[in-house]
Design a protein around this motif. Structure first.
Motif, PDB file in Angstrom:
ATOM      1  N   ARG A   1       3.240  -9.696   8.151  1.00 23.08           N
ATOM      2  CA  ARG A   1       2.570  -8.431   8.424  1.00 23.08           C
ATOM      3  C   ARG A   1       1.207  -8.397   7.759  1.00 23.08           C
TER       4      ARG A   1
ATOM      5  N   ILE B   1      -2.472  -6.964   8.750  1.00 24.40           N
ATOM      6  CA  ILE B   1      -3.122  -6.002   7.841  1.00 24.40           C
ATOM      7  C   ILE B   1      -4.498  -6.528   7.444  1.00 24.40           C
TER       8      ILE B   1
ATOM      9  N   VAL C   1      -5.341   1.538   5.539  1.00 24.81           N
ATOM     10  CA  VAL C   1      -4.681   0.676   6.512  1.00 24.81           C
ATOM     11  C   VAL C   1      -3.535  -0.112   5.866  1.00 24.81           C
ATOM     12  N   ALA C   2      -3.808  -0.565   4.684  1.00 27.79           N
ATOM     13  CA  ALA C   2      -2.778  -1.378   3.996  1.00 27.79           C
ATOM     14  C   ALA C   2      -1.740  -0.529   3.256  1.00 27.79           C
ATOM     15  N   GLN C   3      -1.865   0.788   3.476  1.00 26.42           N
ATOM     16  CA  GLN C   3      -1.032   1.679   2.660  1.00 26.42           C
ATOM     17  C   GLN C   3       0.464   1.456   2.888  1.00 26.42           C
ATOM     18  N   ASP C   4       0.776   1.438   4.134  1.00 35.48           N
ATOM     19  CA  ASP C   4       2.193   1.254   4.454  1.00 35.48           C
ATOM     20  C   ASP C   4       2.698  -0.089   3.952  1.00 35.48           C
ATOM     21  N   TRP C   5       1.835  -1.050   4.232  1.00 35.02           N
ATOM     22  CA  TRP C   5       2.209  -2.382   3.766  1.00 35.02           C
ATOM     23  C   TRP C   5       2.388  -2.399   2.277  1.00 35.02           C
TER      24      TRP C   5
END
Lengths: 658, 80
Positions: A536, A540, A622-626
């Motif tokens: 992922r 990302i 953007v990378a928050q969820d990751w």
């Protein structure tokens, strides 16, 4: 001792025996009784006294003197019995040390021998008695026969004499005279016959009597006491028979002498008659000397001449008578003298026979008396011995009683002392046993306790181990569930595993804390695997590169376009090793992303997450969820690793002794 | 998925712009036809209005997270 002395006084043989066997007893006897008389030969048969003594010997243990006394008595009478009793006495008498050296025969043999002897004696006795009886019977029979014959002879003689006298004196008619004479002749023949018979019978009887005497002598020689009375009786019978026989014989002899006188007289008469007849014949020759024809045939002349002859005869007779009368005295004297002589002889004979008889009688009586006195003495001796035996038994009884008492008391003492000893011993032993037992018990108890504690601790340890194991297992399960993440899907919800963990370590606070420390999303939704996060990340990264320029200040569409352009035109290293310390210029998005990529490639999700955390602006958004996912995963992994470490530690810990 | 947000936003943008454009066009056309005697300038105007609206919408949409809203305290605004 008194009994010994008394009996020695009575029985010299016994005295001799005692003197022979016991030293210095001859002196004692000399003191008490006087010197010993020469012993008469009196055979003492096995009497009941010996049996009593045997009985005494067999059943009591005697003192030494009594032993010897008894032995001596018996030895005086029966050698076998002495041999038997001396060993018996030796066997039973404990004090008999001076016993003469006698061959000891075994009791049984001696008893057998004795029994044999008794039996032999008994047989002999019976045979003897039977012999005696037979002899006596036969002799009696014969003697009776003889006596009967003699009586018959006597009768015959008497009858003959009487008849002769009658014949002589009676003037019967001639035919009767002839019958008379014939009868007389018969009587004479009978007399002679009976006399002969009587003589023969007397001879037989005498022979039988001699035989009987011989038998009696033989019996006497056998010296068996029990036969004595029968012998005595036989002797008496013999004596009486002899006496009777002799009396009868004398009677016969007197009768015979009388008969002789009568026959002489008859002969004289016959002679006179013959003379007369001759004279008569000389005077009257034609008269036949036939008394039968006397009555009718004589004439008167004959009668006258006969009468004259008769007168002449009478005168002659008278003259002869006178002469005879004169000579009578002389004849009578001579006859008297002769008679005296004969009487004397007869008297002597009779006296001698009577003396013999008397002597015999006396002897028999003496023997009888001797027998009686002997029996009396025996009985007395028996009673004395019995008394002595009774006294001895009483004494023995007393002594035995006393001994028994003493022995009993001794034995009791010994018993008591040994009992006490044994009791103390026993007590001691039991005490020792108890002590040892208590010790053992204590030791065992301690060991048991120790074992129990060990077991308990083991149980606890086991429990702990089990729990640890369970924890570990559940942690492993958790780990496993962590691995179940598919490539782009999260894992299974960890809730079950965590629940299992929570259950498995219900009282472990640390584990509980850890278990609760897990983020709830991991529980409910599960976490993503590193691989998926890695995959992922590239998306990302791309996106973050494209919006690298966008932040709070720059966020118009134009900026978006510009950042897109920058992303397209800027080339950075795909992976760059992050430095140990981040400087300010490292906080560039692209650099960060390459660092993160590098660290991700090298499996360091944490560092990657840290680096990604440094992103700013839209890249960050953007990378928050990751990041969140990464954080979750990291958290979960951290917790899980902690848990597993803890489980391992606990597991390790439980294997160690507490 | 925060990374898909941009894509979604952009999709929305595009969709919106298309709609707006279309609507602008339509309206322009309508207006042009109706009101402005088939001049093209209402179409263009409409298109432009549409585009502009779309652009603005897109931008606002993209900016939305950075906007400080009045009813939210500053301390909460940077919560991500």
């Amino acid at each position: 001792v008194g009994g010994t002395i008394l009996y020695a006084n009575w029985d010299p043989k016994f005295r001799a025996n005692v003197e022979k066997s016991i030293p210095y007893s001859d002196q004692v006897f000399g003191l008490a009784l006087g010197p010993a008389a020469p012993p008469p030969v009196i055979n003492k048969p096995v009497s009941q006294i010996t049996r009593v003594l045997e009985h005494i010997l067999r059943n009591h243990s005697l003192s030494f003197v009594a032993c010897v006394f008894v032995a001596m008595i018996l030895s005086a009478e029966q050698n076998v019995l002495s041999v038997f009793c001396i060993p018996l006495a030796a066997a039973k008498c404990t004090e008999c040390e001076h016993e003469p050296a006698v061959k000891e025969r075994p009791e049984g043999e001696v008893a057998a021998r004795l029994a044999e002897q008794d039996k032999a004696e008994q047989d002999l006795l019976t045979s003897l008695s039977s012999n005696l009886e037979d002899a006596l019977g036969s002799t009696a029979k014969v003697t009776l026969q003889a006596i009967g014959a003699q009586e018959a002879a006597l009768q015959a003689i008497a009858q003959h004499t009487r008849q002769l006298r009658e014949a002589m004196e009676a003037e019967a008619p001639p035919d009767k005279k002839s019958t008379q004479w014939r009868v007389l002749e018969d009587a004479l023949s009978e007399r002679s016959r009976s006399v002969d018979e009587a003589g023969a019978a007397v001879l037989k009887a005498k022979a039988e009597l001699d035989k009987l005497r011989g038998v009696i002598d033989g019996a006497k020689h056998l010296k068996i006491a029990a036969a004595r009375p029968s012998i005595l009786a036989a002797e008496e019978n013999l004596h009486s028979m002899v006496v009777d026989l002799d009396s009868v014989v004398t009677r016969v002899q007197t009768a015979q002498s009388e008969a002789k006188i009568v026959s002489q007289y008859s002969e004289l008469v016959n002679e006179a008659k013959a003379q007369f007849q001759k004279e008569l014949n000389s005077i009257t020759p034609e008269i036949q000397a036939n008394w039968k024809g006397l009555t009718g045939k004589l004439t008167q002349d004959d009668l006258n001449s006969l009468i004259a002859h008769a007168h002449r005869r009478i005168d002659q007779m008278n003259r002869e008578l006178a002469e005879q009368r004169v000579r009578e005295q002389i004849h009578i004297d001579s006859a008297l003298e002769q008679q005296k002589l004969e009487d004397k002889k007869a008297l002597e004979v009779a006296v001698s026979t009577a003396l013999e008889h008397n002597r015999e009688q006396m002897r028999l009586e003496q023997e009888k008396k001797v027998e009686e006195t002997r029996e009396v003495m025996e009985a007395e001796m028996r009673t004395q011995l019995r008394r002595q035996a009774a006294a001895h038994t009483d004494h023995l009884r007393d002594v035995l009683k006393v001994q028994e008492q003493e022995l009993r008391s001794e034995a009791e003492e010994i018993l008591n002392s040994s009992l006490m000893e044994k009791e103390t011993e026993y007590r001691r032993l039991t005490q020792d046993q108890l002590d040892s037992f208590t010790l053992d018990m204590n030791a065992a108890y301690a060991r048991l306790k120790g074992m129990e504690e060990a077991i308990d601790s083991h149980v606890i340890a086991e429990e702990e181990a089990r729990k640890a194991h369970q924890l570990w297992l559940s942690v492993e399960a958790l780990n496993y569930t962590l691995k179940t993440a598919a490539l782009n899907d999260p894992t299974e919800p960890l809730e079950g595993a965590v629940q299992a963990i929570k259950e498995s370590c219900a009282e472990d606070e640390f584990a509980q804390a850890l278990a609760t420390a897990l983020p709830s999303e991991s529980l409910s939704r599960g976490v993503y695997s590193e691989a998926s996060l890695r995959a992922r990340f590239y998306a990302i990264r791309q996106l973050a590169r494209r919006v690298a320029l966008i932040d709070e200040t720059r966020n118009s569409l134009y900026q978006y376009f510009l950042s897109y352009l920058q992303a397209m035109l800027l080339f950075e290293k795909a992976q760059e090793a992050p430095p140990a310390k981040l400087s300010a210029e490292d906080l560039d998005t692209f650099k960060l992303l390459s660092y993160a990529a590098y660290s991700l490639e090298h499996g360091d999700l944490e560092l990657a997450a840290k680096l990604v955390n440094q992103l700013k602006g839209e890249s960050r958004r953007v990378a928050q969820d990751w990041l969140k996912e990464a954080r979750l995963t990291l958290e979960t992994k951290q917790v899980v690793s902690l848990l597993s470490a803890y489980a391992n530690a606990v597991g390790l810990g439980t294997t160690m002794a507490p | 998925m925060s990374e898909k947000e941009l894509g979604k936003k952009l999709d929305r943008c595009l969709a919106d712009s298309a709609v707006k454009l279309g609507a602008g066009l339509g309206l322009g056309i309508v207006f042009s036809v109706v009101f402005f005697k088939r001049h093209t300038w209402p179409v263009a105007f409409g298109l432009g209005m549409g585009l502009g609206m779309a652009y603005t919408n897109c931008q606002n949409d993209l900016r939305a997270p950075y906007l400080i809203q009045r009813n939210i305290k500053v301390s909460n605004a940077t919560k991500y």
